[in-house]
Scaffold this active site. Structure first.
Site, PDB file in Angstrom:
ATOM      1  N   THR A   1       0.883  -1.175   0.000  1.00  0.00           N
ATOM      2  CA  THR A   1       0.000   0.000   0.000  1.00  0.00           C
ATOM      3  C   THR A   1       0.911   1.212   0.000  1.00  0.00           C
ATOM      4  O   THR A   1       2.072   1.126   0.409  1.00  0.00           O
ATOM      5  CB  THR A   1      -0.928   0.053   1.243  1.00  0.00           C
ATOM      6  OG1 THR A   1      -1.776  -1.090   1.222  1.00  0.00           O
ATOM      7  CG2 THR A   1      -1.788   1.307   1.324  1.00  0.00           C
TER       8      THR A   1
ATOM      9  N   ASN B   1      -3.799  -3.964  -1.930  1.00  0.00           N
ATOM     10  CA  ASN B   1      -3.744  -4.721  -0.694  1.00  0.00           C
ATOM     11  C   ASN B   1      -2.314  -5.160  -0.410  1.00  0.00           C
ATOM     12  O   ASN B   1      -1.460  -4.326  -0.222  1.00  0.00           O
ATOM     13  CB  ASN B   1      -4.751  -5.870  -0.677  1.00  0.00           C
ATOM     14  CG  ASN B   1      -5.126  -6.267   0.753  1.00  0.00           C
ATOM     15  OD1 ASN B   1      -4.778  -5.555   1.684  1.00  0.00           O
ATOM     16  ND2 ASN B   1      -5.825  -7.354   0.931  1.00  0.00           N
TER      17      ASN B   1
ATOM     18  N   ASP C   1      -9.988  -8.206   2.741  1.00  0.00           N
ATOM     19  CA  ASP C   1     -10.321  -7.220   3.781  1.00  0.00           C
ATOM     20  C   ASP C   1     -11.742  -7.399   4.317  1.00  0.00           C
ATOM     21  O   ASP C   1     -12.102  -6.798   5.333  1.00  0.00           O
ATOM     22  CB  ASP C   1     -10.157  -5.789   3.244  1.00  0.00           C
ATOM     23  CG  ASP C   1      -8.703  -5.333   3.252  1.00  0.00           C
ATOM     24  OD1 ASP C   1      -7.888  -5.946   3.960  1.00  0.00           O
ATOM     25  OD2 ASP C   1      -8.380  -4.362   2.542  1.00  0.00           O
TER      26      ASP C   1
ATOM     27  N   SER D   1     -11.756  -0.870   5.417  1.00  0.00           N
ATOM     28  CA  SER D   1     -10.340  -0.555   5.180  1.00  0.00           C
ATOM     29  C   SER D   1      -9.742   0.128   6.410  1.00  0.00           C
ATOM     30  O   SER D   1     -10.470   0.638   7.265  1.00  0.00           O
ATOM     31  CB  SER D   1     -10.243   0.404   3.986  1.00  0.00           C
ATOM     32  OG  SER D   1      -8.924   0.873   3.834  1.00  0.00           O
ATOM     33  N   SER D   2      -8.416   0.122   6.475  1.00  0.00           N
ATOM     34  CA  SER D   2      -7.728   0.896   7.514  1.00  0.00           C
ATOM     35  C   SER D   2      -7.071   2.148   6.945  1.00  0.00           C
ATOM     36  O   SER D   2      -6.451   2.914   7.703  1.00  0.00           O
ATOM     37  CB  SER D   2      -6.655   0.031   8.182  1.00  0.00           C
ATOM     38  OG  SER D   2      -7.247  -1.059   8.841  1.00  0.00           O
TER      39      SER D   2
ATOM     40  N   GLY E   1      -1.721  -1.942   6.509  1.00  0.00           N
ATOM     41  CA  GLY E   1      -2.878  -2.667   7.033  1.00  0.00           C
ATOM     42  C   GLY E   1      -3.386  -1.949   8.282  1.00  0.00           C
ATOM     43  O   GLY E   1      -3.443  -0.718   8.317  1.00  0.00           O
TER      44      GLY E   1
END
Ligand code: DON
Length: 622
Positions: free
Chosen positions: A433, A453, A474, A504-505, A526
């Site tokens: 990411t 991802n 996810d 999502s984070s 993540g």
């Protein structure tokens, strides 16, 4: 330092911290000695800068900070041609899709937070969506076990990409230029090629086992198995042709034209789920970001951040509210780390129970970010002992959220502890990411985090030259079972459903200080995205760190389950021992996050580009 009784030590540090805060002193919290990391992360196949910079890069007018110098240059090129921060951000995103194949993408999705100088703000949500043929239990085998490989490798793990539509929406809403112009640097990089860096060569070598399983990936990224060496030129003619088509035909080409047709054909041949209809139906959205106010050291701060389907904004605001009256002095101070870790533990328990795509599930967002709810959660923190995550469960935000009626019993999850233990043992594998930040001369700001991802996504590149995401992982692939890549336990609210966005984070965030742009931040990693981003906010807003020190400072992470406090290798060993003595299970992680931030010097207005040396980020300004 003398060995002290740990609880006494914590009480002493607490007293010191209170005195320190009462005196209103501000200081940077990193000690130079603790800033030197090991030079190479062999596990990730990547290389960190051997000497960490102490000073941010200064620019009188504008700044671009990304993981790759070539991408930051692409943004600067557009700014110098009169583009605004959003024009530049779109240029950076397409350039990263060429020069950072592990994370930069047109085959994935993400979030772009825009803060315009005229006061407009918007979160461009271009998160991938689940295909129409996806189903809640699609990764659960007949014997009830979770097929983690299907959820993370190859065509069945792919969600409908959102990046191209998101970039077009951002450009049309906030930009001034056309795709043709802002995509020019990316097309050039793909067509003419660019020199493979040492970092990229190592990363590709580390990804060989995944990439060699897919013919287009093997041919394009592994040179048919021969591997690229640093200094060689990587040309991507198929990707260049695809980018040219998008530059001419816009997102319509990607979702309905030749690119869509070829992707749908490939999906059909290879057992993937995405169809032409799925692609034609993809919709990015502009959402109202979350915003909260904090008074710190005589200044008024606005924290502007993500709403679901990103969990990050909710978690960060909840933690900041919990910490507001607590003493936080430095990350060498075990008491400060203890408070932050306990706040993270509680906020992540709520993440697991409540957070999901609000277009599909009822989520008590207002309650979770209410300072009164945070006060209730704070009251459960023991200042001297680590809580056990098994006993910390989701709270009840319903009284603070008129729109949310709590079910009779709060949504509690029964996690699979064996799977969590496996995750603690095996999850050394590095993710990816990428985050970048842009500020222009007018004071417009962009924080963008996007992804396929994990590193190189599903591993499969299309015949049209780009890698596909494995974002389906996810979702809650099986309730109670932690997801493969991040060990995250999540609720039924985040179960797979056609058209839904997976939780999502990713947390691009912008801070205003006394109404003026002050800090632009975000990270990959993540769930560690949330902690890394949060810590940079605390460093800048509460600890008064210099811009670069705010990025270099040692990081730590707690996500409720597994019940582990992860710390970076350069984390203070004394603080670590004190934390262990008060009950934290501490484990080392080589690096937590890769924050590419921009701060504004409140006195001069200069843009301070603070690139993260962990993976050789690049700040370029003028
Ligand atoms: O959206 C998310 O939260 C994840 N897909 C982000 C993945 C990531 O940051 C990979 N790095 N470890």
């Amino acid at each position: 330092m003398r060995a002290l009784n740990p609880s006494l030590r914590i009480r002493l540090s607490l007293a010191a911290a209170v005195l320190f805060l009462a005196a209103g002193v501000i200081r940077a919290q990193t000690s130079p000695a603790s800033q030197q990391p090991p030079a190479i992360d062999a596990r990730a196949g990547e290389q960190a800068r051997p000497e960490w910079p102490r000073e941010a890069v200064r620019g009188a007018k504008a700044m671009v900070v990304s993981d790759e110098a070539l991408a930051s240059e692409a943004g600067v090129e557009i700014l110098k041609r009169g583009g605004n921060a959003v024009d530049a951000a779109v240029a950076v995103a397409f350039a990263l899709a060429v020069v950072q194949p592990a994370a930069g993408n047109i085959g994935g999705g993400g979030f772009m937070l825009v803060g315009m100088a005229d006061g407009r703000t918007g979160l461009v949500d271009y998160r991938e969506t689940a295909p129409a043929k996806s189903a809640r239990d699609m990764y659960v085998r007949a014997d009830g076990s979770l097929d983690t490989e299907a959820a993370t490798i190859g065509y069945r793990s792919v969600a409908i990409p959102g990046t191209v539509a998101g970039m077009e929406l951002a450009l049309k809403t906030y930009g001034t230029k056309k795709f043709r112009e802002v995509m020019a640097p990316a097309i050039r990089l793909a067509e003419q090629g660019f020199p493979v860096s040492e970092k990229l060569a190592r990363s590709l070598r580390a990804a060989r086992p995944l990439l060699q399983r897919f013919s287009a990936s093997r041919r394009i990224l592994l040179k048919d198995g021969a591997l690229y060496n640093a200094g060689e030129t990587l040309r991507q003619p198929e990707l260049a042709a695809t980018l040219r088509r998008i530059a001419r035909g816009g997102a319509r080409e990607f979702y309905r034209g030749q690119t869509a047709q070829e992707l749908a054909d490939e999906m059909r041949r290879m057992g993937g789920l995405i169809t032409l209809d799925d692609l034609a139906g993809y919709q990015p959205k502009i959402r109202e970001p979350l915003r909260a106010k904090f008074s710190v050291n005589g200044a008024e701060w606005d924290v502007i951040t993500t709403v679901p389907p990103s969990s990050g904004g909710v978690v960060i605001l909840n933690v900041l509210h919990m910490l507001a009256p607590l003493p936080v002095a430095s990350w060498d101070d075990a008491q400060s780390v203890h408070y932050v870790a306990e706040a993270m533990r509680r906020a992540f328990a709520d993440r697991a129970a409540f957070l999901a795509d609000t277009d599909f599930a009822k989520v008590p967002v207002r309650g979770l970010v209410d300072p009164r709810y945070a006060a209730e959660r704070r009251a459960t923190i023991d200042p001297q002992r680590a809580s056990s995550s098994e006993s910390v469960r989701a709270g009840n935000p319903a009284p603070f959220d008129a729109a949310f009626a709590m079910p009779a019993l709060p949504a509690q999850i029964a996690p699979d502890y064996a799977a969590l233990e496996w995750h603690v043992r095996e999850s050394a594998r590095s993710g990816h990411t990428t985050h970048f930040s842009v500020v222009d001369a007018a004071g417009n700001a962009v924080a963008n985090t996007y992804t396929i991802n994990e590193s190189y996504g599903a591993g499969a590149a299309t015949s049209t030259g780009f890698l596909l995401n494995d974002t389906m992982d996810d979702f809650t692939t099986q309730p109670g079972i932690p997801n493969k890549l991040f060990g995250l336990v999540q609720s039924d609210a985040n179960a797979i459903a056609p058209g839904k966005r997976a939780l999502s984070s990713m947390t691009p965030t912008i801070l205003l200080r006394n109404g003026q742009l002050s800090f632009v931040t975000g990270s990959p990693g993540g769930p560690r995205i949330i902690s890394a981003t949060l810590l940079t906010i605390l460093n800048w807003m509460r600890l008064g760190a210099d811009a670069q020190a705010a990025i270099n400072a040692p990081r730590f992470h707690h996500q409720w389950m597994p019940d582990v406090l992860y710390v970076e290798e350069k984390f203070s060993s004394e603080a670590r021992r004190a934390l262990e003595s008060c009950g934290h299970a501490v484990r080392t992680r080589f690096q937590i996050g890769q924050v590419e931030a921009i701060a504004i010097d409140a006195k001069t207005g200069e843009r301070l580009g603070a690139a993260d040396p962990r993976r050789l980020g690049a700040a370029i300004g003028y």
